[in-house]
Design a protein around this motif. Structure first.
Motif, PDB file in Angstrom:
ATOM      1  N   GLU A 178      78.943  -8.268  84.215  1.00 12.69           N
ATOM      2  CA  GLU A 178      79.301  -6.931  83.743  1.00 12.69           C
ATOM      3  C   GLU A 178      78.138  -5.964  83.941  1.00 12.69           C
ATOM      4  O   GLU A 178      78.354  -4.802  84.268  1.00 12.69           O
ATOM      5  N   GLN A 228      78.206 -10.043  73.081  1.00 12.92           N
ATOM      6  CA  GLN A 228      78.119 -11.197  73.970  1.00 12.92           C
ATOM      7  C   GLN A 228      76.743 -11.854  73.888  1.00 12.92           C
ATOM      8  O   GLN A 228      76.647 -13.070  73.977  1.00 12.92           O
ATOM      9  N   GLN A 229      75.688 -11.074  73.724  1.00 17.33           N
ATOM     10  CA  GLN A 229      74.365 -11.672  73.534  1.00 17.33           C
ATOM     11  C   GLN A 229      74.331 -12.509  72.264  1.00 17.33           C
ATOM     12  O   GLN A 229      73.778 -13.603  72.243  1.00 17.33           O
ATOM     13  N   LEU A 232      76.925 -13.964  70.889  1.00 17.68           N
ATOM     14  CA  LEU A 232      77.743 -15.156  71.126  1.00 17.68           C
ATOM     15  C   LEU A 232      76.997 -16.202  71.944  1.00 17.68           C
ATOM     16  O   LEU A 232      77.158 -17.407  71.718  1.00 17.68           O
ATOM     17  N   VAL A 233      76.187 -15.758  72.895  1.00 17.77           N
ATOM     18  CA  VAL A 233      75.380 -16.690  73.688  1.00 17.77           C
ATOM     19  C   VAL A 233      74.405 -17.432  72.775  1.00 17.77           C
ATOM     20  O   VAL A 233      74.319 -18.666  72.804  1.00 17.77           O
ATOM     21  N   ARG A 239      79.752  -4.213  73.200  1.00 19.60           N
ATOM     22  CA  ARG A 239      80.275  -5.441  73.802  1.00 19.60           C
ATOM     23  C   ARG A 239      79.135  -6.313  74.339  1.00 19.60           C
ATOM     24  O   ARG A 239      79.140  -7.528  74.181  1.00 19.60           O
ATOM     25  N   THR A 294      79.111 -14.020  82.195  1.00 20.53           N
ATOM     26  CA  THR A 294      79.979 -12.851  82.050  1.00 20.53           C
ATOM     27  C   THR A 294      79.162 -11.602  81.741  1.00 20.53           C
ATOM     28  O   THR A 294      79.403 -10.531  82.302  1.00 20.53           O
ATOM     29  N   LEU A 295      78.193 -11.749  80.868  1.00 20.26           N
ATOM     30  CA  LEU A 295      77.335 -10.617  80.512  1.00 20.26           C
ATOM     31  C   LEU A 295      76.567 -10.114  81.722  1.00 20.26           C
ATOM     32  O   LEU A 295      76.467  -8.915  81.960  1.00 20.26           O
ATOM     33  N   ASN A 317      79.301 -17.291  78.732  1.00 22.61           N
ATOM     34  CA  ASN A 317      79.116 -15.968  78.139  1.00 22.61           C
ATOM     35  C   ASN A 317      77.953 -15.240  78.796  1.00 22.61           C
ATOM     36  O   ASN A 317      78.024 -14.031  79.044  1.00 22.61           O
TER      37      ASN A 317
END
Length: 59
Positions: free
Chosen positions: A48, A8-9, A11-12, A4, A44-45, A41
């Motif tokens: 988390e 996300q990395q 997607l960034v 995940r 959020t990363l 993003n």
């Protein structure tokens, strides 16, 4: 690092590259929207990573 976090990395980076594409295409408003998506993003990363207590990203 979890799948995940890697997703996300990706997607960034994809959001920022897409923002550059729209900036070159003379659409700064759409580019600004994609920059915001990338920053959300990234936020959020980071949250988390802090919640898990490990260093998923190095800043």
């Amino acid at each position: 690092m979890s799948r995940r976090a890697r997703l996300q990395q990706f997607l960034v980076l994809a959001a920022f590259f897409y923002a550059v594409y729209w900036l070159v295409d003379d659409s700064p408003l759409i580019a600004a929207g994609w920059v915001i998506v990338g920053l959300l993003n990234l936020y959020t990363l980071r949250r988390e990573a802090e919640a898990r207590g490990d260093d998923a990203i190095d800043v």
